[in-house]
Design an enzyme around this catalytic site. Structure first.
Site, PDB file in Angstrom:
ATOM      1  CG  ASP A  33      -1.829  -1.188   1.270  1.00 17.76           C
ATOM      2  OD1 ASP A  33      -2.229  -1.662   0.190  1.00 17.76           O
ATOM      3  OD2 ASP A  33      -2.102  -1.678   2.375  1.00 17.76           O
ATOM      4  CB  CYS A  34       2.751   3.047   1.802  1.00 21.84           C
ATOM      5  SG  CYS A  34       3.520   2.058   3.096  1.00 21.84           S
ATOM      6  CG  ASP A  58       7.866  17.393 -34.290  1.00 21.80           C
ATOM      7  OD1 ASP A  58       8.945  17.191 -33.706  1.00 21.80           O
ATOM      8  OD2 ASP A  58       7.796  17.696 -35.491  1.00 21.80           O
ATOM      9  CB  THR A 110       5.424  23.328 -38.212  1.00 24.10           C
ATOM     10  OG1 THR A 110       5.852  24.522 -38.859  1.00 24.10           O
ATOM     11  CG2 THR A 110       4.562  22.510 -39.155  1.00 24.10           C
ATOM     12  CG  ASP A 134       0.484   6.260  12.893  1.00 21.04           C
ATOM     13  OD1 ASP A 134       1.355   6.916  12.306  1.00 21.04           O
ATOM     14  OD2 ASP A 134       0.117   5.131  12.520  1.00 21.04           O
ATOM     15  CB  CYS A 154       3.568   4.669  13.421  1.00 18.85           C
ATOM     16  SG  CYS A 154       3.591   3.224  14.484  1.00 18.85           S
ATOM     17  CG  ASP A 177       8.332  22.949 -33.606  1.00 15.16           C
ATOM     18  OD1 ASP A 177       9.032  23.753 -34.234  1.00 15.16           O
ATOM     19  OD2 ASP A 177       7.769  21.974 -34.130  1.00 15.16           O
TER      20      ASP A 177
END
Length: 747
Positions: free
Chosen positions: A15-16, A642, A447, A728, A401, A445
């Site tokens: 989960d982490c 591009d 074009t 926590d 924690c 850019d």
């Protein structure tokens, strides 16, 4: 020269970042493992290992930490491979890849083979299904029921209270303690599970069994909520996959056959009925309709589509049946590539996230050291009560924690990357996302980036003929031509309802123009210089041509029977949202410059229209040099192009952004990509980055702020174990909920 094989695993319960770190370290300790890549966002682990490596040992190590692991789970970036088709990686100069002699099919660098048979009797996916059916949910429910039973028993038989709460605590603590022991055995003694185990056991020792049982239950609730949040973030981008229909109507041998959409091959023709979702990326062969692209692009207004236009898998055909030629297989359509690249991006850590990860490695042992000092120094040095100060030390363990702190950054980044991708803004990792928010100058850019990339008729000037006649005669000459200027004339004619008739004897004169005959009238359409060779141009017409050229427009002169009939001016016009996109950047305090190889007059005209500084007549190396000069001057530069001739400048910039409709080059050459060609999305990326960084610092403040408050209140005796673990858990929930707000970002 050693060969290595890549194997993909699907991980349940990760989960982490803290989970990923434990899995990574445990996997690396298995024999024959060269490299490990763990993705929390994708819920996967890809392991590069020797062909003879013992994968049973690897899965046992990961499973011992409390995570579900399924070898050989399929993923979008790897098509199924036959039992003997391995991907080989040679560990020598350049880390080249090749196929073995018996593997005749070429696989991409991301192809991974299923894990060796025998680890499981069958293959299934881990982590799929409702959150309440997960192993974490079952453990949390069991612990909660045990705690409730202990509470009832303690009220009915007070003498049995201590044993009842001890049993309730054991229901939840035994799995936690086992994970702590196995993590220590894999070289990670300072984990969240270790803090939890020490605190709970210590509470029992000082006769606080009721609080210990409640603390374990609340810890499990916090873990469950964290898992639910991680699953939601993971599902938010993968939900795009469900937009693609399961079946398609395939044309062949004069009949329609309903087939699985994933079986469609390149070049086949499919029929998409009104109201159906498009089953594959493709080009319309016949039919005109409106396509609702909001599921993919977020645009609320349907787009008109005609033969030759691109359509994307997952979009909705609204009005009429269309025939589509498939241009990408299922694993390579726009949605699949977006999902794959976002999952890869979520593995790339931002500088802030890397700092938090490093900080947390020292943070956890530091918390244990502080808790120990709080527990022993007052009794030894100041005659404090042992039970009281041990209790406070245990509370500090729980306050310390690092769950909320560790998840504060990756949760926000994962949500942000997903939100951006759903709107066609692809950022390849947390580092790119973080840098975008610091950009001070954007180099565009021209074009295909600021402009549509194709000429459009802007002016029609009649001279002896009406403008409608000029356009009709020019279109008659250009029927069948594929020249960009001819296409512009034919498209303009089609838009206003002119149906051209092919000219008789039409042909091109090299370097000058085209000739032909319509209804007995001899026609010529070409450059002003070529027209002047045939007939003198009036002074006022020359002035008009010069004025149009000054606006960056290409002018063609139409002659009819050697007399001037009129002029047609064309220019590659700015995208519809280009001006608004530049203005949005200006409102964010970001300057813009246009770098183009086009001529100075055209560049200045477009730049004046859009309100930015032009640099014209540049070679690719000139663009790269200018980007370098801007960076040397202290600017944080994003280059938008591009992805092909702008590659040197894209690489030289702090962030390279490819503009395009999801092409391979656009997706692979730059740090980020604007998939749907909206100039305003560049400003959107910057805004999303800044919102994400604000969210991250909010999360860090919540995580550390709550801990600081409860640290003080615990030391002075106002709060104990219950409030400590609630702090926590509460911080984790708040941080996760705050990060999830980014999923709803709309710009």
């Amino acid at each position: 020269m050693a060969h290595a094989v890549k194997t993909r695993f699907r991980i349940e319960g990760m989960d982490c970042a803290s989970c990923a770190a434990k899995i990574d370290k445990a996997a690396r300790r298995a024999t024959g493992i060269h490299n490990v890549s763990v993705s929390v966002a994708a819920g996967t682990m890809v392991v590069e290992h020797e062909a003879e490596a013992d994968l049973v040992e690897l899965t046992r190590r990961v499973a011992s930490l409390g995570y579900g692991i399924v070898p050989g789970a399929k993923s979008r970036d790897a098509k199924p491979v036959a039992a003997h088709d391995h991907e080989h990686v040679h560990h020598h100069d350049g880390d080249h890849e090749c196929c073995s002699g018996h593997d005749h099919e070429h696989h991409s660098a991301d192809t991974v083979r299923p894990a060796t048979a025998g680890l499981h009797g069958h293959e299934h996916r881990a982590g799929e299904g409702p959150w309440w059916a997960s192993a974490k949910a079952r453990l949390t429910l069991a612990c909660g029921l045990a705690l409730a039973a202990a509470f009832v028993l303690a009220k009915l038989y007070p003498a049995a209270a201590s044993s009842a709460y001890l049993a309730a605590m054991a229901v939840g603590l035994v799995p936690i303690a086992r994970r702590a022991i196995m993590a220590a055995a894999n070289g990670m003694p300072f984990t969240i599970e270790t803090l939890m185990t020490v605190a709970a056991v210590g509470a029992v020792v000082i006769d606080a069994g009721e609080e210990a049982a409640a603390v374990v239950f609340l810890f499990l609730v916090g873990e469950l909520l964290e898992g639910v949040a991680a699953g939601r973030a993971r599902a938010s981008i993968k939900a795009l996959a469900s937009l693609v229909p399961k079946t398609a109507f395939l044309e062949g041998e004069g009949k329609l056959t309903e087939v699985p959409a994933e079986s469609l091959a390149l070049g086949v023709t499919i029929l998409v009925r009104p109201g159906d979702r498009v089953p594959a990326d493709g080009t319309i062969l016949s039919g005109e309709t409106f396509i609702d692209e909001s599921p993919v692009t977020g645009e609320s207004v349907p787009k008109e589509k005609c033969p030759g236009d691109l359509v994307y898998a997952g979009t909705i055909n609204q009005d009429a049946a269309i025939r589509v030629r498939v241009t990408a297989v299922a694993d390579d359509n726009t949605i699949s590539r977006i999902i794959k690249l976002v999952e890869e991006a979520q593995e790339s850590k931002a500088p802030t996230e890397r700092f938090i990860d490093s900080f947390s490695k020292y943070y956890t042992p530091g918390v244990m050291a502080v808790a120990l000092l709080v527990a022993v120094i007052p009794p030894l040095a100041f005659a404090g009560t042992w039970n009281e100060w041990i209790y406070k030390g245990l509370a500090i363990l729980l306050i310390g924690c690092p769950c909320a702190l560790v998840i504060s950054t990756p949760a926000a980044i994962a949500a942000s990357l997903s939100a951006g991708a759903r709107r066609g803004m692809l950022m390849k990792g947390g580092a790119v996302l973080e840098t975008l928010g610091k950009v001070t100058k954007v180099a565009f850019d021209k074009t295909g980036t600021l402009t549509a990339g194709r000429p459009d008729v802007t002016d029609i000037v009649g001279a002896g003929h009406s403008s409608a006649d000029v356009l009709r005669l020019a279109a008659d000459l250009e029927v069948g031509s594929s020249h960009p200027l001819a296409m512009a004339i034919l498209e303009k004619a089609g838009r206003i309802g002119i149906e051209p008739t092919p000219a008789v004897g039409a042909g091109a004169i090299g370097g000058e123009g085209v000739v032909g005959n319509v209804d007995g009238t001899s026609l010529f359409l070409g450059s002003p210089q070529a027209a002047e060779k045939r007939v003198p141009l009036p002074v006022e017409l020359r002035s008009r041509i010069a004025a149009l050229n000054g606006e960056g427009k290409t002018v063609s002169v139409l002659l009819a029977n050697d007399r001037v009939a009129g002029l047609i001016a064309m220019r590659d016009e700015p995208r519809e949202d280009a001006r608004a996109g530049i203005e949005a950047l200006r409102q964010l305090g970001i300057g813009a410059v246009m770098l183009t190889g086009d001529n100075r007059l055209t560049a200045e005209a477009i730049a004046a229209d859009l309100g930015l500084e032009p640099r014209a007549e540049l070679m690719p190396q000139d663009k790269q040099r200018i980007v370098g000069e801007l960076r040397s001057a202290g600017e944080i530069v994003a280059k938008v192009g591009d992805g092909i001739n702008d590659a040197p400048a894209l690489a030289a910039a702090d962030v390279g952004i490819a503009m395009g409709g999801g092409t391979d080059v656009a997706l692979e050459t730059a740090d980020a990509a604007v998939l749907h060609g909206r100039v305003a999305d560049v400003a959107g990326m910057v805004a999303l980055s800044r919102a994400t960084m604000v969210n991250i610092w909010q999360n860090i403040t919540i995580a550390l702020g709550l801990k600081a408050v409860f640290l003080v209140t615990t030391v002075i005796g106002l709060t104990g174990l219950w409030p400590a673990i609630l702090a926590d858990t509460g911080a984790t929930v708040l941080v996760t909920a705050n990060a999830m707000r980014l999923l709803a970002w709309r710009g």
